[in-house]
Design an enzyme around this catalytic site. Structure first.
Site, mmCIF file in Angstrom:
data_model
loop_
_atom_site.group_PDB
_atom_site.id
_atom_site.type_symbol
_atom_site.label_atom_id
_atom_site.label_comp_id
_atom_site.label_asym_id
_atom_site.label_seq_id
_atom_site.Cartn_x
_atom_site.Cartn_y
_atom_site.Cartn_z
ATOM 1 N N ASP A 88 0.824 -1.209 0.000
ATOM 2 C CA ASP A 88 0.000 0.000 0.000
ATOM 3 C C ASP A 88 0.857 1.257 0.000
ATOM 4 O O ASP A 88 1.857 1.335 0.731
ATOM 5 C CB ASP A 88 -0.883 0.037 1.253
ATOM 6 C CG ASP A 88 -2.297 -0.418 0.987
ATOM 7 O OD1 ASP A 88 -2.748 -0.387 -0.174
ATOM 8 O OD2 ASP A 88 -2.974 -0.806 1.960
ATOM 9 N N LYS A 118 -0.404 -0.489 -4.312
ATOM 10 C CA LYS A 118 -1.845 -0.212 -4.313
ATOM 11 C C LYS A 118 -2.061 1.217 -3.865
ATOM 12 O O LYS A 118 -1.394 1.686 -2.924
ATOM 13 C CB LYS A 118 -2.617 -1.161 -3.394
ATOM 14 C CG LYS A 118 -4.143 -0.900 -3.422
ATOM 15 C CD LYS A 118 -4.916 -1.954 -2.657
ATOM 16 C CE LYS A 118 -4.832 -1.800 -1.164
ATOM 17 N NZ LYS A 118 -5.468 -0.527 -0.672
ATOM 18 N N GLU A 120 -5.367 4.296 -3.346
ATOM 19 C CA GLU A 120 -6.806 4.501 -3.224
ATOM 20 C C GLU A 120 -7.276 5.631 -4.134
ATOM 21 O O GLU A 120 -6.542 6.596 -4.371
ATOM 22 C CB GLU A 120 -7.176 4.814 -1.775
ATOM 23 C CG GLU A 120 -6.859 3.684 -0.804
ATOM 24 C CD GLU A 120 -7.270 4.001 0.624
ATOM 25 O OE1 GLU A 120 -7.928 5.049 0.846
ATOM 26 O OE2 GLU A 120 -6.928 3.217 1.531
ATOM 27 N N GLU A 186 -14.328 -2.072 -2.044
ATOM 28 C CA GLU A 186 -14.573 -2.170 -0.603
ATOM 29 C C GLU A 186 -15.921 -1.572 -0.224
ATOM 30 O O GLU A 186 -16.244 -0.449 -0.599
ATOM 31 C CB GLU A 186 -13.462 -1.479 0.193
ATOM 32 C CG GLU A 186 -13.662 -1.617 1.702
ATOM 33 C CD GLU A 186 -12.455 -1.231 2.527
ATOM 34 O OE1 GLU A 186 -12.565 -1.253 3.772
ATOM 35 O OE2 GLU A 186 -11.400 -0.913 1.950
#
Length: 274
Positions: A88, A118, A120, A186
């Site tokens: 992340d 990763k 967001e 999510e």
């Protein structure tokens, strides 16, 4: 498939090629021992910024730093032989500009050995995802509930209900078109997750989404029952290790106080072999 091919470490391209195929098994890991346990069963292991809450006691993921992600990424890498490792990007390490994202993503990959990062965000991050992927940085996207944005989202709420459905769908389309090799969905309603999975050409990894996603991910401490501070609806507890550990520690303390531990078999004599 040859034994060598079966034993080699998976790549982002391998995960991308699993679209519509056998479900992709994913878990988080933050330490070498857990990585070793997850590796034989998992296709993808994520060094998640959830480490801040799970192992460091932070109230959210916002306090996680690059140094923390590198430290835990290095630990996880030592435990993996087969699963793809993704790390992340922490809050504040990529939002400023694509150039900032490139510097930090390259650092994460260089110092941990990760094959991908990763980040967001949906449409707002499409330019950054495109910039990274064109410069040999594979990106796993993350849309729907994005924990780094809890203050703008109003907490850990389901995303994509009612009028918000179009936004989440557009975000998923944007990250796929930008070149992400997969997308975490999510806390997205199941019907919307199924629509996204059927429409975009990259694998979807559900966490509180739908069984119809191309894969699933959970926080390993949640599914093992080690993190007991709260339990999201989408978590299934496959073990209750925190309860087992609590009982074991209490038993140990009682035996120490009663002087029944250490027993004879746990102590050393003056002479070797006794």
């Amino acid at each position: 498939m040859s034994t060598a091919a079966q034993n080699r470490q998976l790549t982002p391209a391998d995960i991308r090629a699993r679209k519509g195929g056998p479900p992709i098994v994913c878990l988080t890991a933050y330490t070498t021992p857990v990585a070793k346990l997850a590796d034989p069963a998992c296709d993808l292991v994520l060094v998640g910024d959830s480490v801040g809450m799970v192992l460091h006691g932070l109230p959210s993921t916002l306090g996680v730093t690059m140094e923390m992600m590198i430290l835990h990424g290095q630990a996880v890498a030592r435990g993996l032989r087969r699963a793809l490792m993704v790390v992340d990007m922490p809050f504040g390490s990529y939002e400023e500009s694509p150039e900032q994202a490139l510097r930090n993503a390259a650092r994460l990959m260089r110092e941990t050995g990760a094959a991908a990062v990763k980040l967001e965000g949906g449409g707002a991050m499409a330019e950054t995802i495109r910039f990274l992927t064109r410069r040999s940085i594979p990106v796993l996207a993350h849309v729907g509930l994005t924990p780094q944005a809890i203050h703008t989202l109003g907490g850990y709420k389901v995303q994509g209900r009612g009028a918000d459905r179009a936004r989440v769908l557009a975000d998923a389309r944007a990250v796929a078109e930008a070149g992400a090799f997969g997308a975490v969905l999510e806390k997205v309603p199941a019907a919307l997750a199924d629509e996204i999975t059927g429409e975009i050409d990259i694998p979807t990894i559900g966490i509180g989404a739908s069984a119809g996603c191309d894969g699933q991910i959970l926080v390993v401490d949640d599914m093992l029952g080690l993190f007991a501070e709260f339990r999201p609806k989408f978590v299934k507890r496959y073990a209750h290790l925190a309860e087992d550990a609590e009982r074991a520690i209490a038993t140990y303390a009682a035996e120490v106080r009663a002087r029944t531990f250490p027993a004879q078999e746990h102590i050393f004599a003056d002479e070797a072999g006794v």
